[in-house]
Design an enzyme around this catalytic site. Structure first.
Site, PDB file in Angstrom:
ATOM      1  N   HIS A  92      70.278  55.632  25.405  1.00 33.36           N
ATOM      2  CA  HIS A  92      69.180  54.689  25.671  1.00 33.36           C
ATOM      3  C   HIS A  92      69.557  53.228  25.419  1.00 33.36           C
ATOM      4  O   HIS A  92      68.785  52.448  24.857  1.00 33.36           O
ATOM      5  CB  HIS A  92      67.957  55.059  24.840  1.00 33.36           C
ATOM      6  N   HIS A 152      59.588  55.434  28.782  1.00 33.03           N
ATOM      7  CA  HIS A 152      59.719  56.493  27.776  1.00 33.03           C
ATOM      8  C   HIS A 152      58.427  56.736  26.995  1.00 33.03           C
ATOM      9  O   HIS A 152      58.449  56.848  25.766  1.00 33.03           O
ATOM     10  CB  HIS A 152      60.852  56.119  26.812  1.00 33.03           C
ATOM     11  N   GLU A 202      60.534  61.407  32.039  1.00 37.60           N
ATOM     12  CA  GLU A 202      61.273  60.172  32.302  1.00 37.60           C
ATOM     13  C   GLU A 202      62.016  60.286  33.632  1.00 37.60           C
ATOM     14  O   GLU A 202      63.058  60.940  33.707  1.00 37.60           O
ATOM     15  CB  GLU A 202      62.266  59.908  31.179  1.00 37.60           C
TER      16      GLU A 202
END
Length: 385
Positions: A140, A211, A349
């Site tokens: 991420h 997210h 996602e």
């Protein structure tokens, strides 16, 4: 011209908590409601913006991480309640315990094996900030990805806003200066639209991801195992012990990974199946049957049978990561002092493929000067009796 309207935190909280549609949720419908959301670690102020639609839905977004802080949606009785997990102030979002609640992840969402990739003959090393199965990876965006950065408000109306972040060349190890924008829109059709675009001055890789943690029951002390999920995907990406895709696209048919028909999330989550053991439940990427050509296609449908709330998700991306909240373990205290227990929420996602920079058979995540990256997610809310 739309003006920004500042209100106090207490008044904003009261207005957003309204459970029935009412024009009073914004006393100045031609102005954007803004409140101070606290200070981040470097002392700068974060802000909270409130969007409303004609049906009384309310979305609150902070410029820290371009994060969705809350969203109210109606149940089968018309009651509006917040259906997201998160924190009461920016302090929680700017903490190491934050599991990416509601944020806009970047520069590359999901995992990159060993934090390494090559581009145009040059090798790059990113942070290895995650190590499932004892195998390090980049997750991420690194140690302080886009979800932990303060964005700039660029444009706004009472029902939409645009946030901008410029990521310098070399930030978190990525090449090229990347200019990213995220637009949130709350429509009168009860759609929350998240749209991300990006441009670069040098070749780089991009996978911006939204997210949010959803619990359609609006009761985050309960599990999402009874939520019924449909994924428009006939294949998923098997992984190794480090949750990095092996490169294979495996059929879901006849496995616990098959959500082509509405299925309770908890029905097979504890099945004796290798993929579920590696992810401690569902934490995998599914290859979508639609949207691979860049047009909007249906990715997923989530339904809470108790409240009747339904969320349909459309996207222009080729894949979707379904994460069932396996790593929520009762150690995080969120909104209103609520302790988030195991599987208290689900993340859906849409994205490019994990580890795509290292897998020739995956869609390319490379963005070059003169090109524009574009990722659209439409969250469409309704309720059934």
């Amino acid at each position: 011209m739309i003006r920004i309207f500042f209100i106090t935190t207490a008044v904003a909280a009261l207005l957003v908590s309204c459970q029935k549609p009412s024009s009073a949720s914004n006393p100045n419908p031609d102005e954007l409601l803004v409140e101070n959301f606290g200070k981040i670690q470097d002392g700068r102020d974060a802000h909270l913006y409130t969007l409303t639609n004609a049906n009384g839905m309310v979305a609150r977004i902070t410029d820290f991480g371009a994060t969705l802080v809350s969203l109210t949606a109606p149940d089968k009785e018309g009651q509006l309640s917040d259906i997201t997990l998160g924190y009461d102030s920016v302090t929680g979002y700017d903490s190491d315990e934050n599991p990416y609640f509601g944020c806009s992840v970047g520069r590359y969402g999901n995992r990159i094996a060993h934090g390494k990739f090559s581009l145009d003959g040059k090798d790059y090393q990113l942070a290895t900030n995650n190590d499932p199965g004892g195998i390090p990876c980049h997750l991420h965006g690194g140690d302080r990805g886009f979800g932990r950065r303060l964005w700039t408000l660029e444009e706004h109306t009472p029902s939409s806003l645009t946030l901008k972040y410029v990521s310098a060349d070399g930030e978190e190890g990525y090449p090229g200066t990347l200019t990213a924008k995220v637009v949130y829109r709350l429509t009168d059709d009860n759609e929350l639209i998240w749209e991300a675009t990006a441009t670069t001055d040098a070749p780089t890789i991009v996978n911006l991801v939204h997210h949010t943690y959803w619990n359609l029951s609006a009761d985050p002390v309960t599990s999402i195992n009874d939520h019924r999920l449909t994924l428009n995907a006939d294949h998923y990406l098997p992984t190794n012990a480090g949750l990095i895709p092996t490169g294979e696209r495996a059929p879901v048919a006849g496995t616990p990974m098959d959500f082509t028909e509405p299925t309770p999330i908890g029905q097979r989550v504890e099945a004796d199946f290798e993929a579920l053991k590696l992810g401690l439940g569902y934490d995998h990427c599914w290859v979508l049957n639609e949207a691979a050509d860049g047009e909007l296609g249906l990715a997923a449908r989530l339904e809470d049978p108790k409240t009747g709330r339904v969320m349909e998700l459309l996207t222009n991306q080729p894949a979707i990561q379904f994460y069932g909240g396996n790593f929520l373990d009762g150690t995080i205290t969120g909104k209103n002092g609520t302790v988030y227990e195991h599987r208290a929420a689900v993340c859906l996602e849409t994205e490019s493929f994990p580890d795509a920079p290292n897998q020739e058979g995956f869609p390319s995540p490379v963005l070059r000067p003169g090109e524009t990256y574009r990722h659209v997610m439409v969250h469409r809310f309704s309720a059934k009796p």
